[in-house]
Design a protein around this motif. Structure first.
Motif, short mmCIF file in Angstrom:
data_model
loop_
_atom_site.label_atom_id
_atom_site.label_comp_id
_atom_site.label_asym_id
_atom_site.label_seq_id
_atom_site.Cartn_x
_atom_site.Cartn_y
_atom_site.Cartn_z
N LEU A 1 0.82 -1.22 0.00
CA LEU A 1 0.00 0.00 0.00
C LEU A 1 0.85 1.26 0.00
CD1 LEU A 1 -3.01 -0.67 2.43
CD2 LEU A 1 -3.05 -0.45 -0.06
N GLY A 2 1.96 1.23 0.72
CA GLY A 2 2.78 2.43 0.82
C GLY A 2 3.47 2.82 -0.46
N THR A 3 3.59 1.90 -1.41
CA THR A 3 4.28 2.20 -2.67
C THR A 3 3.33 2.65 -3.77
OG1 THR A 3 4.06 -0.07 -3.51
CG2 THR A 3 5.95 0.40 -2.10
N MET A 4 2.02 2.60 -3.52
CA MET A 4 1.05 2.92 -4.55
C MET A 4 0.88 4.43 -4.70
SD MET A 4 -1.72 -0.07 -3.60
CE MET A 4 -2.99 0.59 -4.69
N THR A 5 0.48 4.87 -5.91
CA THR A 5 0.40 6.30 -6.23
C THR A 5 -1.03 6.76 -6.51
OG1 THR A 5 0.84 5.82 -8.56
CG2 THR A 5 2.74 6.31 -7.16
N ASN A 6 -2.01 6.00 -6.07
CA ASN A 6 -3.40 6.38 -6.32
C ASN A 6 -3.82 7.55 -5.45
OD1 ASN A 6 -3.19 4.03 -4.25
ND2 ASN A 6 -5.11 5.04 -3.72
N ASN A 7 -4.88 8.24 -5.86
CA ASN A 7 -5.45 9.31 -5.05
C ASN A 7 -6.22 8.72 -3.88
OD1 ASN A 7 -4.51 11.33 -6.78
ND2 ASN A 7 -6.31 11.16 -8.10
N MET A 8 -6.19 9.41 -2.75
CA MET A 8 -6.90 8.94 -1.57
C MET A 8 -8.41 8.88 -1.80
SD MET A 8 -4.94 8.00 0.85
CE MET A 8 -3.32 8.18 1.60
N PHE B 1 -11.45 -1.70 9.14
CA PHE B 1 -10.29 -1.01 8.62
C PHE B 1 -10.70 -0.04 7.51
CE2 PHE B 1 -8.21 -4.90 10.28
CZ PHE B 1 -7.32 -4.29 11.14
N ASN B 2 -10.01 1.09 7.46
CA ASN B 2 -10.26 2.12 6.46
C ASN B 2 -9.07 2.14 5.50
OD1 ASN B 2 -11.27 4.25 5.04
ND2 ASN B 2 -10.70 5.80 6.53
N LEU B 3 -9.30 1.83 4.22
CA LEU B 3 -8.21 1.70 3.26
C LEU B 3 -7.35 2.96 3.15
CD1 LEU B 3 -6.76 -0.04 1.18
CD2 LEU B 3 -8.41 0.74 -0.53
N PRO B 4 -7.91 4.16 3.01
CA PRO B 4 -7.04 5.35 2.94
C PRO B 4 -6.20 5.55 4.19
CG PRO B 4 -9.27 5.88 2.21
CD PRO B 4 -9.33 4.52 2.81
N THR B 5 -6.77 5.27 5.36
CA THR B 5 -6.00 5.41 6.60
C THR B 5 -4.86 4.40 6.65
OG1 THR B 5 -7.98 6.15 7.79
CG2 THR B 5 -6.14 5.38 9.12
N GLU B 6 -5.13 3.16 6.27
CA GLU B 6 -4.09 2.14 6.24
C GLU B 6 -3.00 2.48 5.23
OE1 GLU B 6 -3.89 -0.46 8.35
OE2 GLU B 6 -5.66 0.43 9.30
N LEU C 1 -2.17 5.58 4.28
CA LEU C 1 -1.41 6.69 4.84
C LEU C 1 -0.40 6.20 5.88
CD1 LEU C 1 -0.89 9.72 5.16
CD2 LEU C 1 -2.78 9.79 6.80
N ILE C 2 -0.83 5.25 6.73
CA ILE C 2 0.08 4.68 7.72
C ILE C 2 1.26 4.00 7.02
CG2 ILE C 2 0.30 2.87 9.48
CD1 ILE C 2 -2.62 3.45 10.25
N SER C 3 1.00 3.26 5.96
CA SER C 3 2.06 2.57 5.22
C SER C 3 3.03 3.56 4.59
CB SER C 3 1.45 1.66 4.14
OG SER C 3 0.63 0.66 4.70
N ARG C 4 2.50 4.66 4.06
CA ARG C 4 3.37 5.67 3.44
C ARG C 4 4.25 6.36 4.48
NH1 ARG C 4 -0.86 8.54 -0.87
NH2 ARG C 4 -0.79 6.87 -2.44
N VAL C 5 3.67 6.70 5.62
CA VAL C 5 4.45 7.33 6.68
C VAL C 5 5.52 6.39 7.20
CG1 VAL C 5 4.34 8.28 9.02
CG2 VAL C 5 2.60 8.90 7.34
#
Length: 240
Positions: free
Chosen positions: A152-159, A200-205, A207-211
């Motif tokens: 998830l953290g490597t993906m470039t989709n819009n939230m 679980f909320n996909l955008p929140t998860e 964001l956590i992966s990106r951080v």
């Protein structure tokens, strides 16, 4: 470099045309396939693919140019040659477990996530298994979501796209988890600490992966760290 999953890039400043680029790419691909053959390895033509990235500018707006159809060849261990597929820049391909394309957005991997979640609800004995709700929660948290989180953290989709992706799947999951389906949407993905149900909320998860990815690689001596540093500085420059 991964012997079974490698990206080769051809990029030279002096090359200005697609024909020159194709010739250079064919030369490098020939060298790579022969090197693998000499060391006992081999490329599988059906698993190989390539993109040609070219650009055009219309009224100040840059976009990908339509790439002319062409053929690249690889050399097999027996000396014969096989063509490999040319993919469009918007066509997602699976690499190291992630579906991605040069144009970004990860639409292919979002479709994969949706399909995997739908399969879990409809075909994985969850709908008709009549499991106790506490066992269903264990499966939801420790079987389904670890597979959805991968990459998830490597993906470039819009939230905004991720926000609505799993809404229908979440609705179907409520009864399996012992939750009344008439509960308001806002409570479904709210953490139990705040009186919610804890889905679980996909955008929140994401964001956590990106951080976490930034924390893991920030100011390290790796190439990825240097790319992240450069991107952050460029962002600061653009913001002013």
């Amino acid at each position: 470099l991964f012997v079974d999953d490698t990206d080769l890039y051809t990029w030279k400043e002096e090359i200005t045309g697609s024909v020159e680029l194709w010739n250079q790419t064919q030369t490098e691909l020939e060298n790579w396939s022969r090197l693998l053959n000499a060391t006992g390895g081999a490329l599988k033509p059906e698993k190989c693919f390539w993109y040609l990235l070219d650009y055009k500018c219309v009224d100040g707006e840059w976009s990908y140019a339509e790439a002319a159809a062409d053929v690249l060849m690889i050399t097999n261990p027996d000396g014969t040659k096989s063509p490999i597929k040319q993919a469009k820049v918007t066509e997602s391909k699976k690499t190291l477990g992630i579906y991605d394309s040069p144009s970004g957005g990860n639409k292919g991997h979002l479709d994969y996530i949706l399909g995997k979640a739908t399969q879990w609800v409809n075909r994985n004995r969850m709908s008709n298994g009549h499991l106790p709700s506490h066992i269903a929660w264990v499966a939801y948290k420790h079987q389904l979501w670890p597979s959805l989180r991968y990459g998830l953290g490597t993906m470039t989709n819009n939230m905004e796209i991720a926000e609505k992706l799993l809404n229908k799947m979440d609705y179907k999951t409520l009864n399996i988890l012992g939750i009344l389906r008439n509960v308001s949407t806002g409570l479904r993905k709210l953490h139990p600490t705040f009186g919610g149900l804890g889905l679980f909320n996909l955008p929140t998860e994401q964001l956590i992966s990106r951080v976490n990815m930034i924390f893991q690689h920030y100011h390290m001596s790796t190439n990825l760290s240097q790319k992240l540093d450069a991107s952050l500085r460029y962002l600061q420059l653009q913001i002013g």
